[in-house]
Design a protein around this motif. Structure first.
Motif, PDB file in Angstrom:
ATOM      1  N   SER B  28       0.925  -1.287  -0.136  1.00 13.35           N
ATOM      2  CA  SER B  28      -0.017   0.021  -0.178  1.00 13.35           C
ATOM      3  C   SER B  28       0.689   1.271   0.008  1.00 13.35           C
ATOM      4  O   SER B  28       0.363   2.435  -0.374  1.00 13.35           O
ATOM      5  N   ALA B  29       2.153   0.980   0.408  1.00 14.85           N
ATOM      6  CA  ALA B  29       3.031   2.527   0.326  1.00 14.85           C
ATOM      7  C   ALA B  29       3.578   2.646  -1.138  1.00 14.85           C
ATOM      8  O   ALA B  29       4.175   3.676  -1.290  1.00 14.85           O
ATOM      9  N   SER B  30       3.452   1.842  -2.084  1.00 16.55           N
ATOM     10  CA  SER B  30       3.886   1.813  -3.255  1.00 16.55           C
ATOM     11  C   SER B  30       3.190   3.234  -4.039  1.00 16.55           C
ATOM     12  O   SER B  30       1.980   3.520  -3.648  1.00 16.55           O
ATOM     13  N   ASP B  31       3.953   4.183  -4.535  1.00 12.30           N
ATOM     14  CA  ASP B  31       3.478   5.395  -5.129  1.00 12.30           C
ATOM     15  C   ASP B  31       3.763   5.639  -6.428  1.00 12.30           C
ATOM     16  O   ASP B  31       3.436   6.790  -7.100  1.00 12.30           O
ATOM     17  N   TYR B  32       4.323   4.529  -7.142  1.00 14.53           N
ATOM     18  CA  TYR B  32       4.684   4.625  -8.540  1.00 14.53           C
ATOM     19  C   TYR B  32       4.618   3.387  -9.382  1.00 14.53           C
ATOM     20  O   TYR B  32       5.166   2.350  -8.711  1.00 14.53           O
ATOM     21  N   PHE B  33       3.824   3.400 -10.412  1.00 10.82           N
ATOM     22  CA  PHE B  33       3.639   1.974 -11.088  1.00 10.82           C
ATOM     23  C   PHE B  33       3.887   2.228 -12.430  1.00 10.82           C
ATOM     24  O   PHE B  33       3.691   3.115 -13.058  1.00 10.82           O
ATOM     25  N   ILE B  34       4.271   1.124 -13.140  1.00 12.35           N
ATOM     26  CA  ILE B  34       4.681   0.977 -14.534  1.00 12.35           C
ATOM     27  C   ILE B  34       4.121  -0.357 -15.156  1.00 12.35           C
ATOM     28  O   ILE B  34       4.360  -1.291 -14.637  1.00 12.35           O
ATOM     29  N   TRP B  35       3.845   0.019 -16.432  1.00 14.75           N
ATOM     30  CA  TRP B  35       3.786  -0.992 -17.196  1.00 14.75           C
ATOM     31  C   TRP B  35       4.900  -1.215 -18.301  1.00 14.75           C
ATOM     32  O   TRP B  35       5.290  -0.138 -19.009  1.00 14.75           O
ATOM     33  N   TYR B  36       5.308  -2.334 -18.199  1.00 11.32           N
ATOM     34  CA  TYR B  36       6.276  -2.934 -19.421  1.00 11.32           C
ATOM     35  C   TYR B  36       5.886  -3.703 -20.331  1.00 11.32           C
ATOM     36  O   TYR B  36       5.141  -4.656 -20.043  1.00 11.32           O
ATOM     37  N   LYS B  37       6.432  -3.725 -21.664  1.00  9.30           N
ATOM     38  CA  LYS B  37       6.197  -4.701 -22.571  1.00  9.30           C
ATOM     39  C   LYS B  37       7.220  -5.350 -22.810  1.00  9.30           C
ATOM     40  O   LYS B  37       8.601  -4.629 -23.090  1.00  9.30           O
ATOM     41  N   GLN B  38       7.459  -6.736 -23.233  1.00  3.18           N
ATOM     42  CA  GLN B  38       8.697  -7.407 -23.274  1.00  3.18           C
ATOM     43  C   GLN B  38       8.253  -8.301 -24.390  1.00  3.18           C
ATOM     44  O   GLN B  38       7.505  -9.329 -24.337  1.00  3.18           O
ATOM     45  N   GLU B  39       9.064  -8.039 -25.430  1.00  2.00           N
ATOM     46  CA  GLU B  39       9.236  -8.954 -26.685  1.00  2.00           C
ATOM     47  C   GLU B  39      10.216 -10.213 -26.446  1.00  2.00           C
ATOM     48  O   GLU B  39      11.254  -9.904 -25.562  1.00  2.00           O
ATOM     49  N   SER B  40       9.911 -11.219 -27.176  1.00  2.00           N
ATOM     50  CA  SER B  40      11.078 -12.307 -26.913  1.00  2.00           C
ATOM     51  C   SER B  40      12.289 -11.917 -27.109  1.00  2.00           C
ATOM     52  O   SER B  40      12.727 -11.213 -28.330  1.00  2.00           O
ATOM     53  N   LYS B  42      14.267  -9.599 -25.868  1.00  2.00           N
ATOM     54  CA  LYS B  42      14.290  -8.185 -25.679  1.00  2.00           C
ATOM     55  C   LYS B  42      14.142  -7.648 -24.157  1.00  2.00           C
ATOM     56  O   LYS B  42      13.680  -8.209 -23.508  1.00  2.00           O
ATOM     57  N   GLY B  43      14.784  -6.704 -23.907  1.00  2.00           N
ATOM     58  CA  GLY B  43      14.589  -5.838 -22.733  1.00  2.00           C
ATOM     59  C   GLY B  43      13.185  -5.496 -22.337  1.00  2.00           C
ATOM     60  O   GLY B  43      12.549  -4.973 -23.470  1.00  2.00           O
ATOM     61  N   PRO B  44      12.907  -5.088 -21.194  1.00  2.00           N
ATOM     62  CA  PRO B  44      11.210  -4.577 -20.929  1.00  2.00           C
ATOM     63  C   PRO B  44      11.510  -3.281 -21.380  1.00  2.00           C
ATOM     64  O   PRO B  44      12.172  -2.323 -21.464  1.00  2.00           O
ATOM     65  N   GLN B  45      10.283  -2.865 -22.085  1.00  2.00           N
ATOM     66  CA  GLN B  45      10.089  -1.465 -22.831  1.00  2.00           C
ATOM     67  C   GLN B  45       8.975  -0.768 -22.303  1.00  2.00           C
ATOM     68  O   GLN B  45       7.884  -1.230 -21.912  1.00  2.00           O
ATOM     69  N   PHE B  46       9.286   0.379 -21.746  1.00  3.68           N
ATOM     70  CA  PHE B  46       8.237   1.307 -21.009  1.00  3.68           C
ATOM     71  C   PHE B  46       7.010   1.397 -21.876  1.00  3.68           C
ATOM     72  O   PHE B  46       7.182   1.832 -23.131  1.00  3.68           O
ATOM     73  N   ILE B  47       5.817   1.397 -21.364  1.00  2.00           N
ATOM     74  CA  ILE B  47       4.535   1.732 -22.116  1.00  2.00           C
ATOM     75  C   ILE B  47       3.946   2.828 -21.494  1.00  2.00           C
ATOM     76  O   ILE B  47       3.780   3.978 -22.211  1.00  2.00           O
ATOM     77  N   ILE B  48       3.825   2.728 -20.031  1.00  2.00           N
ATOM     78  CA  ILE B  48       3.183   3.872 -19.346  1.00  2.00           C
ATOM     79  C   ILE B  48       3.264   3.975 -17.991  1.00  2.00           C
ATOM     80  O   ILE B  48       3.386   2.605 -17.406  1.00  2.00           O
ATOM     81  N   ASP B  49       3.289   4.863 -17.395  1.00  3.47           N
ATOM     82  CA  ASP B  49       3.379   5.035 -15.731  1.00  3.47           C
ATOM     83  C   ASP B  49       2.231   5.959 -15.124  1.00  3.47           C
ATOM     84  O   ASP B  49       1.588   6.400 -15.835  1.00  3.47           O
ATOM     85  N   ILE B  50       2.242   5.396 -13.885  1.00  2.00           N
ATOM     86  CA  ILE B  50       0.964   6.388 -13.225  1.00  2.00           C
ATOM     87  C   ILE B  50       1.387   6.649 -11.674  1.00  2.00           C
ATOM     88  O   ILE B  50       2.274   5.595 -11.198  1.00  2.00           O
ATOM     89  N   ARG B  51       1.414   7.471 -11.228  1.00  2.00           N
ATOM     90  CA  ARG B  51       1.804   7.861  -9.769  1.00  2.00           C
ATOM     91  C   ARG B  51       0.461   7.549  -8.977  1.00  2.00           C
ATOM     92  O   ARG B  51      -0.752   7.700  -9.543  1.00  2.00           O
ATOM     93  N   SER B  52       0.634   7.538  -7.804  1.00  2.00           N
ATOM     94  CA  SER B  52      -0.283   7.038  -6.898  1.00  2.00           C
ATOM     95  C   SER B  52      -1.459   8.112  -6.522  1.00  2.00           C
ATOM     96  O   SER B  52      -2.502   7.955  -6.016  1.00  2.00           O
ATOM     97  N   ASN B  53      -0.872   9.492  -6.917  1.00  2.00           N
ATOM     98  CA  ASN B  53      -1.919  10.468  -6.636  1.00  2.00           C
ATOM     99  C   ASN B  53      -2.939  10.711  -7.945  1.00  2.00           C
ATOM    100  O   ASN B  53      -3.560  11.785  -8.072  1.00  2.00           O
ATOM    101  N   MET B  54      -2.717   9.707  -8.786  1.00  3.15           N
ATOM    102  CA  MET B  54      -3.803   9.726 -10.164  1.00  3.15           C
ATOM    103  C   MET B  54      -4.469   8.361 -10.271  1.00  3.15           C
ATOM    104  O   MET B  54      -3.919   7.454  -9.374  1.00  3.15           O
TER     105      MET B  54
END
Lengths: 113, 113
Positions: B28-40, B42-54
């Motif tokens: 519950s203390a987490s304040d930042y979240f990210i979605w990553y896409k990873q193709e076979s 390859k490294g994770p690729q940033f998609i979108i993030d969101i902070r806990s105040n949103m």
């Protein structure tokens, strides 16, 4: 645009050997992170550096060590390799710490035989 | 221990349909979240993030929703395309002093024609 560069891309080592993985962050990025991803697993955070100092520490084994150099590149040193160390090792970099986007490299695939 | 996890390991959708990938987190203390896409391979690729105040953030064809009450995160992909086929990870920042991502178990998205 320049990306995070990791070398080597592939590495094969025998048990009990040592390995050194290198990471060159995006220019002007001052923060580097290391992740380990086993087959079919999610990436596990190992360790991070900010301005050449260790920032956060995750599940990095004592057999591993890492550092960030004056030019901001980082090296992950792995000793007494075990079969279970076989994995993809990703480096990511960001500008600053805190909640900001990190860019991942293509990874180094380490195979321990 | 506290962790981020995904509800479904695989998701198959038809091209043109909307995709929804879910994620539950327990810190519950987490304040930042990210979605990553990873193709076979390859490294994770940033998609979108969101902070806990949103509770919602939109990108190009993607929307992330955050429900802090039930500690749930979702990624919506509009008009899913074959190029969207990959493994998607949600991640939360658990770093005390910076940026240490705790990845959840990935969801494999398969887009069929």
């Amino acid at each position: 645009a320049a990306g995070v560069i990791q070398s080597p891309r592939h590495l094969i080592k025998e048990k009990r050997e040592t390995a050194t993985l290198k990471c060159y962050p995006i220019p002007r990025h001052d923060t580097v992170y290391w992740y380990q991803q086993g087959p079919g697993q999610d990436p596990q955070f190992l360790i991070s550096f900010y301005e050449k100092m260790q920032s956060d520490k995750g599940s990095i084994p004592d057999r591993f060590s890492a550092q960030q150099f004056s030019d901001y590149h980082s090296e992950l040193n792995m000793s007494s390799l075990e079969l279970g160390d076989s994995a993809l090792y990703f480096c990511a970099s960001s500008l600053g710490r805190g909640n900001t986007e990190a860019f991942f490299g293509q990874g180094t695939r380490l195979t321990v035989v | 221990g506290e962790s981020v996890g995904l509800h479904l390991p695989t998701l198959s959708v038809q091209e043109g349909d909307n995709s929804i990938i879910n994620c539950a987190y327990s810190n519950s203390a987490s304040d930042y979240f990210i979605w990553y896409k990873q193709e076979s391979g390859k490294g994770p690729q940033f998609i979108i993030d969101i902070r806990s105040n949103m509770d919602k953030r939109q990108g190009q064809r993607v929307t992330v929703l955050l429900n802090k009450t039930v500690k749930h995160l979702s990624l919506q992909i509009a008009a899913t395309q074959p190029g969207d086929s990959a493994v998607y990870f949600c991640a939360e920042n658990i770093g005390d002093s910076g940026y240490a991502l705790n990845f959840g178990k990935g969801t494999s998205l398969l887009v069929t024609p």
